[in-house]
Write a protein that holds these residues in place. Structure first.
Motif, PDB file in Angstrom:
ATOM      1  N   PHE A   1      11.645  -3.163   3.203  1.00 26.23           N
ATOM      2  CA  PHE A   1      11.212  -2.790   1.856  1.00 26.23           C
ATOM      3  C   PHE A   1      11.675  -3.723   0.726  1.00 26.23           C
ATOM      4  N   PRO A   2      12.757  -4.500   0.847  1.00 28.72           N
ATOM      5  CA  PRO A   2      13.285  -5.222  -0.320  1.00 28.72           C
ATOM      6  C   PRO A   2      12.283  -6.076  -1.107  1.00 28.72           C
ATOM      7  N   ASP A   3      11.422  -6.838  -0.450  1.00 29.81           N
ATOM      8  CA  ASP A   3      10.444  -7.654  -1.198  1.00 29.81           C
ATOM      9  C   ASP A   3       9.453  -6.772  -1.960  1.00 29.81           C
ATOM     10  N   TYR A   4       9.019  -5.703  -1.314  1.00 27.15           N
ATOM     11  CA  TYR A   4       8.109  -4.748  -1.948  1.00 27.15           C
ATOM     12  C   TYR A   4       8.804  -4.094  -3.140  1.00 27.15           C
ATOM     13  N   ALA A   5      10.084  -3.740  -2.968  1.00 29.00           N
ATOM     14  CA  ALA A   5      10.856  -3.109  -4.043  1.00 29.00           C
ATOM     15  C   ALA A   5      10.931  -4.021  -5.262  1.00 29.00           C
ATOM     16  N   THR A   6      11.202  -5.292  -5.036  1.00 25.30           N
ATOM     17  CA  THR A   6      11.277  -6.259  -6.135  1.00 25.30           C
ATOM     18  C   THR A   6       9.958  -6.306  -6.892  1.00 25.30           C
ATOM     19  N   TRP A   7       8.849  -6.346  -6.150  1.00 26.47           N
ATOM     20  CA  TRP A   7       7.532  -6.396  -6.781  1.00 26.47           C
ATOM     21  C   TRP A   7       7.265  -5.130  -7.589  1.00 26.47           C
ATOM     22  N   LEU A   8       7.558  -3.964  -6.997  1.00 30.34           N
ATOM     23  CA  LEU A   8       7.326  -2.700  -7.717  1.00 30.34           C
ATOM     24  C   LEU A   8       8.150  -2.641  -9.005  1.00 30.34           C
ATOM     25  N   GLN A   9       9.407  -3.048  -8.940  1.00 31.08           N
ATOM     26  CA  GLN A   9      10.265  -3.012 -10.125  1.00 31.08           C
ATOM     27  C   GLN A   9       9.734  -3.942 -11.213  1.00 31.08           C
ATOM     28  N   ARG A  10       9.211  -5.087 -10.805  1.00 33.58           N
ATOM     29  CA  ARG A  10       8.612  -6.009 -11.796  1.00 33.58           C
ATOM     30  C   ARG A  10       7.392  -5.401 -12.477  1.00 33.58           C
ATOM     31  N   GLN A  11       6.741  -4.456 -11.795  1.00 36.04           N
ATOM     32  CA  GLN A  11       5.556  -3.801 -12.363  1.00 36.04           C
ATOM     33  C   GLN A  11       5.934  -2.610 -13.242  1.00 36.04           C
ATOM     34  N   GLY A  12       7.219  -2.266 -13.290  1.00 31.16           N
ATOM     35  CA  GLY A  12       7.659  -1.150 -14.113  1.00 31.16           C
ATOM     36  C   GLY A  12       7.840   0.156 -13.358  1.00 31.16           C
ATOM     37  N   VAL A  13       7.867   0.084 -12.032  1.00 30.27           N
ATOM     38  CA  VAL A  13       8.043   1.282 -11.209  1.00 30.27           C
ATOM     39  C   VAL A  13       9.537   1.460 -10.919  1.00 30.27           C
ATOM     40  N   ARG A  14      10.020   2.664 -11.149  1.00 31.87           N
ATOM     41  CA  ARG A  14      11.432   2.988 -10.882  1.00 31.87           C
ATOM     42  C   ARG A  14      11.566   3.480  -9.443  1.00 31.87           C
ATOM     43  N   LEU A  15      12.664   3.102  -8.814  1.00 30.87           N
ATOM     44  CA  LEU A  15      12.829   3.392  -7.388  1.00 30.87           C
ATOM     45  C   LEU A  15      14.065   4.219  -7.069  1.00 30.87           C
ATOM     46  N   TYR A  16      14.633   4.906  -8.049  1.00 29.52           N
ATOM     47  CA  TYR A  16      15.862   5.635  -7.755  1.00 29.52           C
ATOM     48  C   TYR A  16      15.629   6.877  -6.905  1.00 29.52           C
TER      49      TYR A  16
ATOM     50  N   GLY B   1       0.814  -1.204   0.000  1.00 29.44           N
ATOM     51  CA  GLY B   1       0.000   0.000   0.000  1.00 29.44           C
ATOM     52  C   GLY B   1       0.847   1.252   0.000  1.00 29.44           C
ATOM     53  N   GLY B   2       0.219   2.344   0.370  1.00 31.15           N
ATOM     54  CA  GLY B   2       0.867   3.648   0.375  1.00 31.15           C
ATOM     55  C   GLY B   2       0.473   4.426  -0.865  1.00 31.15           C
ATOM     56  N   THR B   3       0.321   5.724  -0.718  1.00 37.45           N
ATOM     57  CA  THR B   3      -0.170   6.534  -1.837  1.00 37.45           C
ATOM     58  C   THR B   3       0.813   6.577  -2.999  1.00 37.45           C
ATOM     59  N   ALA B   4       2.088   6.798  -2.720  1.00 36.69           N
ATOM     60  CA  ALA B   4       3.063   6.887  -3.820  1.00 36.69           C
ATOM     61  C   ALA B   4       3.155   5.565  -4.565  1.00 36.69           C
ATOM     62  N   ALA B   5       3.241   4.480  -3.828  1.00 35.57           N
ATOM     63  CA  ALA B   5       3.359   3.174  -4.470  1.00 35.57           C
ATOM     64  C   ALA B   5       2.120   2.832  -5.285  1.00 35.57           C
ATOM     65  N   ASN B   6       0.931   3.112  -4.752  1.00 34.78           N
ATOM     66  CA  ASN B   6      -0.305   2.804  -5.476  1.00 34.78           C
ATOM     67  C   ASN B   6      -0.462   3.650  -6.735  1.00 34.78           C
ATOM     68  N   VAL B   7      -0.150   4.948  -6.640  1.00 35.93           N
ATOM     69  CA  VAL B   7      -0.254   5.816  -7.817  1.00 35.93           C
ATOM     70  C   VAL B   7       0.777   5.400  -8.865  1.00 35.93           C
ATOM     71  N   ALA B   8       2.012   5.116  -8.429  1.00 37.04           N
ATOM     72  CA  ALA B   8       3.064   4.704  -9.368  1.00 37.04           C
ATOM     73  C   ALA B   8       2.697   3.394 -10.055  1.00 37.04           C
ATOM     74  N   TYR B   9       2.165   2.446  -9.310  1.00 39.23           N
ATOM     75  CA  TYR B   9       1.743   1.170  -9.886  1.00 39.23           C
ATOM     76  C   TYR B   9       0.681   1.390 -10.975  1.00 39.23           C
ATOM     77  N   THR B  10      -0.300   2.229 -10.676  1.00 43.80           N
ATOM     78  CA  THR B  10      -1.361   2.504 -11.644  1.00 43.80           C
ATOM     79  C   THR B  10      -0.809   3.200 -12.883  1.00 43.80           C
ATOM     80  N   LEU B  11       0.099   4.148 -12.689  1.00 44.96           N
ATOM     81  CA  LEU B  11       0.728   4.816 -13.828  1.00 44.96           C
ATOM     82  C   LEU B  11       1.487   3.825 -14.700  1.00 44.96           C
TER      83      LEU B  11
END
Length: 115
Positions: free
Chosen positions: A74-89, A47-57
């Motif tokens: 955060f590492p497991d969440y980070a892996t999932w977000l990156q697989r969805q196309g979200v950049r985390l730099y 969850g979280g607003t930034a993560a949810n908005v980024a995922y939708t984008l």
């Protein structure tokens, strides 16, 4: 072109209460409440607003970049977000803390208590 998304990155702990809060909370005693609920289920969701908005984008074909502080869990969440196309730099990890967390109890009438 990257889209910067600032906000929270959190774990949502969602619990189901099989009854109704209104059957357990007495209106005349709300000023002095101390209550415990037996819960049926616990689900941990990203969850979280930034993560949810980024995922939708990312689903819409955009290039979202999350800007947020996160914790050592955060590492497991980070892996999932990156697989969805979200950049985390734009993410800063605080190694002495955990990610933001929301604890949400939902009753059978869809009322919620959140902390």
């Amino acid at each position: 072109m990257p889209v910067l998304v600032s906000g929270s990155v959190a774990y949502d702990r969602i619990m189901d209460f099989p009854g109704k809060f209104s059957d357990n909370i007495l209106p005349g005693k709300v000023h002095n409440i101390s209550i415990s609920f037996a819960l049926n289920q616990l689900a941990i969701k990203y969850g979280g607003t930034a993560a949810n908005v980024a995922y939708t984008l990312a689903l819409l074909g955009e290039q979202p970049v999350v800007i947020a502080s996160v914790g050592k869990d955060f590492p497991d969440y980070a892996t999932w977000l990156q697989r969805q196309g979200v950049r985390l730099y734009g993410v800063h990890m605080v190694p002495t803390d955990i990610c933001a967390t929301a604890h949400i109890i939902t009753d059978k009438g869809d009322s919620q208590i959140t902390g």
